[in-house]
Design an enzyme around this catalytic site. Structure first.
Site, PDB file in Angstrom:
ATOM      1  N   ILE A  16       0.713  -1.101   0.084  1.00 23.32           N
ATOM      2  CA  ILE A  16      -0.124  -0.008   0.096  1.00 23.32           C
ATOM      3  C   ILE A  16       1.055   1.286   0.047  1.00 23.32           C
ATOM      4  O   ILE A  16       0.556   2.149  -0.389  1.00 23.32           O
ATOM      5  CB  ILE A  16      -0.964   0.201   1.096  1.00 23.32           C
ATOM      6  N   ASN A  29      -2.766   1.615  15.828  1.00 20.66           N
ATOM      7  CA  ASN A  29      -3.278   1.034  17.001  1.00 20.66           C
ATOM      8  C   ASN A  29      -3.637   2.631  17.920  1.00 20.66           C
ATOM      9  O   ASN A  29      -3.350   3.708  17.303  1.00 20.66           O
ATOM     10  CB  ASN A  29      -2.143   0.659  18.061  1.00 20.66           C
ATOM     11  N   GLY A  37       3.661  -4.371  11.236  1.00 13.93           N
ATOM     12  CA  GLY A  37       2.798  -4.493   9.972  1.00 13.93           C
ATOM     13  C   GLY A  37       2.739  -3.254   9.278  1.00 13.93           C
ATOM     14  O   GLY A  37       3.602  -2.669   8.702  1.00 13.93           O
ATOM     15  N   ASP A  39       1.277  -0.427   9.454  1.00 12.26           N
ATOM     16  CA  ASP A  39       1.641   0.857  10.317  1.00 12.26           C
ATOM     17  C   ASP A  39       3.284   0.987  10.303  1.00 12.26           C
ATOM     18  O   ASP A  39       3.654   1.959  10.024  1.00 12.26           O
ATOM     19  CB  ASP A  39       1.042   0.519  11.670  1.00 12.26           C
ATOM     20  N   SER A 122      -7.206  -5.114  10.678  1.00 13.43           N
ATOM     21  CA  SER A 122      -7.505  -6.119  12.036  1.00 13.43           C
ATOM     22  C   SER A 122      -6.915  -7.490  11.533  1.00 13.43           C
ATOM     23  O   SER A 122      -7.068  -8.324  12.472  1.00 13.43           O
ATOM     24  CB  SER A 122      -8.746  -6.058  12.516  1.00 13.43           C
ATOM     25  N   VAL A 125      -1.920  -8.555  13.111  1.00 11.75           N
ATOM     26  CA  VAL A 125      -1.652  -8.807  14.317  1.00 11.75           C
ATOM     27  C   VAL A 125      -2.735  -8.856  15.336  1.00 11.75           C
ATOM     28  O   VAL A 125      -3.024  -9.638  16.272  1.00 11.75           O
ATOM     29  CB  VAL A 125      -0.796  -7.615  14.937  1.00 11.75           C
ATOM     30  N   TYR A 126      -3.872  -8.177  15.075  1.00 10.16           N
ATOM     31  CA  TYR A 126      -5.226  -8.052  15.696  1.00 10.16           C
ATOM     32  C   TYR A 126      -6.218  -9.415  15.461  1.00 10.16           C
ATOM     33  O   TYR A 126      -6.930  -9.405  16.242  1.00 10.16           O
ATOM     34  CB  TYR A 126      -5.869  -6.865  15.142  1.00 10.16           C
TER      35      TYR A 126
HETATM   36  N1  AR6 Z   1       0.602  -2.930   2.179  1.00  6.89           N
HETATM   37  C1  AR6 Z   1      -0.586  -3.598   2.431  1.00  6.89           C
HETATM   38  N2  AR6 Z   1      -0.893  -4.583   3.441  1.00  6.89           N
HETATM   39  C2  AR6 Z   1      -0.026  -4.729   4.315  1.00  6.89           C
HETATM   40  C3  AR6 Z   1       1.452  -4.320   4.246  1.00  6.89           C
HETATM   41  C4  AR6 Z   1       1.607  -3.460   3.376  1.00  6.89           C
HETATM   42  N3  AR6 Z   1       2.738  -2.739   3.323  1.00  6.89           N
HETATM   43  N4  AR6 Z   1       1.800  -4.680   5.369  1.00  6.89           N
HETATM   44  C5  AR6 Z   1       1.142  -5.500   6.005  1.00  6.89           C
HETATM   45  N5  AR6 Z   1       0.035  -5.726   5.347  1.00  6.89           N
HETATM   46  P1  AR6 Z   1      -1.275  -5.367  10.649  1.00  6.89           P
HETATM   47  P2  AR6 Z   1      -3.773  -4.927  12.398  1.00  6.89           P
HETATM   48  C6  AR6 Z   1      -1.412  -6.488   5.645  1.00  6.89           C
HETATM   49  O1  AR6 Z   1      -0.909  -6.379  11.570  1.00  6.89           O
HETATM   50  O2  AR6 Z   1      -4.304  -6.414  12.407  1.00  6.89           O
HETATM   51  C7  AR6 Z   1       0.512  -2.909  14.220  1.00  6.89           C
HETATM   52  O3  AR6 Z   1       1.407  -3.003  15.096  1.00  6.89           O
HETATM   53  C8  AR6 Z   1      -1.372  -7.621   6.348  1.00  6.89           C
HETATM   54  O4  AR6 Z   1      -0.756  -8.750   5.454  1.00  6.89           O
HETATM   55  O5  AR6 Z   1      -0.649  -4.489   9.917  1.00  6.89           O
HETATM   56  O6  AR6 Z   1      -4.925  -4.168  12.146  1.00  6.89           O
HETATM   57  C9  AR6 Z   1      -0.214  -1.632  14.706  1.00  6.89           C
HETATM   58  O7  AR6 Z   1       0.518  -0.497  15.103  1.00  6.89           O
HETATM   59  C10 AR6 Z   1      -2.715  -7.746   7.104  1.00  6.89           C
HETATM   60  O8  AR6 Z   1      -3.433  -8.309   6.073  1.00  6.89           O
HETATM   61  O9  AR6 Z   1      -2.683  -4.503  11.169  1.00  6.89           O
HETATM   62  C11 AR6 Z   1      -1.084  -2.046  15.473  1.00  6.89           C
HETATM   63  O10 AR6 Z   1      -0.595  -2.187  16.731  1.00  6.89           O
HETATM   64  C12 AR6 Z   1      -3.071  -6.376   7.219  1.00  6.89           C
HETATM   65  O11 AR6 Z   1      -2.256  -5.391   6.492  1.00  6.89           O
HETATM   66  C13 AR6 Z   1      -1.578  -3.606  14.891  1.00  6.89           C
HETATM   67  O12 AR6 Z   1      -0.252  -3.862  14.243  1.00  6.89           O
HETATM   68  C14 AR6 Z   1      -3.336  -5.762   8.487  1.00  6.89           C
HETATM   69  O13 AR6 Z   1      -2.259  -6.249   9.464  1.00  6.89           O
HETATM   70  C15 AR6 Z   1      -2.798  -3.601  14.197  1.00  6.89           C
HETATM   71  O14 AR6 Z   1      -3.033  -4.967  13.704  1.00  6.89           O
END
Ligand code: AR6
Length: 178
Positions: A16, A29, A37, A39, A122, A125-126
Site C-alpha cells: 500500500i 493502534n 505490520g 503501520d 485488523s 496482528v489483531y
Molecule cells: N501493504 C498492504 N498491506 C500490508 C502491508 C503493506 N505494506 N503490510 C502488512 N499488510 P496488521 P492489524 C497487511 O498487522 O491486524 C500494528 O503493529 C497484513 O498482511 O498490519 O490491524 C499496529 O500498530 C494484514 O493483511 O494490522 C497495531 O498495533 C493487514 O495489512 C496492530 O499492528 C493488517 O495487518 C494492528 O493490527
C-alpha cells in the site's frame, strides 16, 4: 498491479505504501505512534515527519479515524484508523470494524478526497478472520459509495494472494449492485 472489481471498488495485490492515491488508510493502534505490520511500513516510507504529526493528533479510539498528511509517501494523506482486536466475535468486533471503514470514508469525503486505498484492517496482528473481515469491508464501502459522490474510488490493497482472491470473489459477487 492488476486491478479487479466494479467501477468504484477495486482490489489490487501489493504494498500500500507504493500507491499514488489521494489517501491510504493505516491500520494503526490507539496511540497512533507507530507499530509493526502495515503501520510500520507506512511510517518507514513516510519518514519521521509523519510521526511528528501523529504526536499532535491525540490518539484514536477503536473504530474511529484521524487524518494526516502523507509526507514522503506518494499518497497525499494518511487516514489512521484503529481496528478491533479479535476476541471471538461477541465483543462488538464486527460493528467496530465497519466503523473503521465508515469513519475513514467520512474523513476522506470531508477532505474532498477522490481515491482511497485500504489495507485489510485488523486481519494481521489483531487476528480478525479474513473472510468476515472482507465481507464487512466490501459491504460497508459499497453502501457508503452508494450514498456519497466522494470518494469516487476505493481500492482494497491485499498484501497476500489469499486476501486478494477473497476480495476479488466478493467484488465479482456484488457486481451490478450500486
Ligand atoms: N501493504 C498492504 N498491506 C500490508 C502491508 C503493506 N505494506 N503490510 C502488512 N499488510 P496488521 P492489524 C497487511 O498487522 O491486524 C500494528 O503493529 C497484513 O498482511 O498490519 O490491524 C499496529 O500498530 C494484514 O493483511 O494490522 C497495531 O498495533 C493487514 O495489512 C496492530 O499492528 C493488517 O495487518 C494492528 O493490527
Amino acid at each position: 498491479m492488476k486491478a479487479e472489481g466494479s467501477e468504484r471498488l477495486k482490489v489490487v495485490q501489493g504494498d500500500i505504501t507504493t500507491l499514488t492515491v489521494d489517501a491510504i488508510v493505516n491500520a494503526a493502534n490507539s496511540s497512533l505512534l507507530g507499530g509493526g505490520g502495515v503501520d510500520g511500513a507506512i511510517h518507514r516510507a513516510a519518514g519521521p515527519e509523519l510521526l511528528a504529526e501523529c504526536r499532535t493528533l491525540g490518539g484514536c479510539a477503536t473504530g474511529d479515524a484521524k487524518i494526516s498528511r502523507g509526507y514522503r509517501l506518494p499518497a497525499r494523506h494518511v487516514i489512521h484508523t484503529v481496528g478491533p482486536v479479535w476476541r471471538g466475535g461477541a465483543a462488538g468486533e464486527a460493528e467496530l470494524l465497519a466503523s473503521c471503514y465508515r469513519r475513514s470514508l467520512e474523513l476522506a469525503a470531508a477532505a474532498g478526497i477522490a481515491t482511497v486505498a485500504f489495507p485489510c484492517i485488523s486481519t494481521g496482528v489483531y487476528g480478525y478472520p479474513p473472510e468476515p473481515a472482507c465481507a464487512i469491508a466490501v459491504d460497508t464501502c459499497r453502501s457508503f459509495l452508494g450514498e456519497h459522490a466522494l470518494p469516487r474510488e476505493v481500492i482494497f490493497v491485499c498484501f497476500g494472494r489469499r486476501d486478494y482472491e477473497l476480495y476479488r470473489a466478493a467484488l465479482v459477487q456484488g457486481e451490478g449492485a450500486p
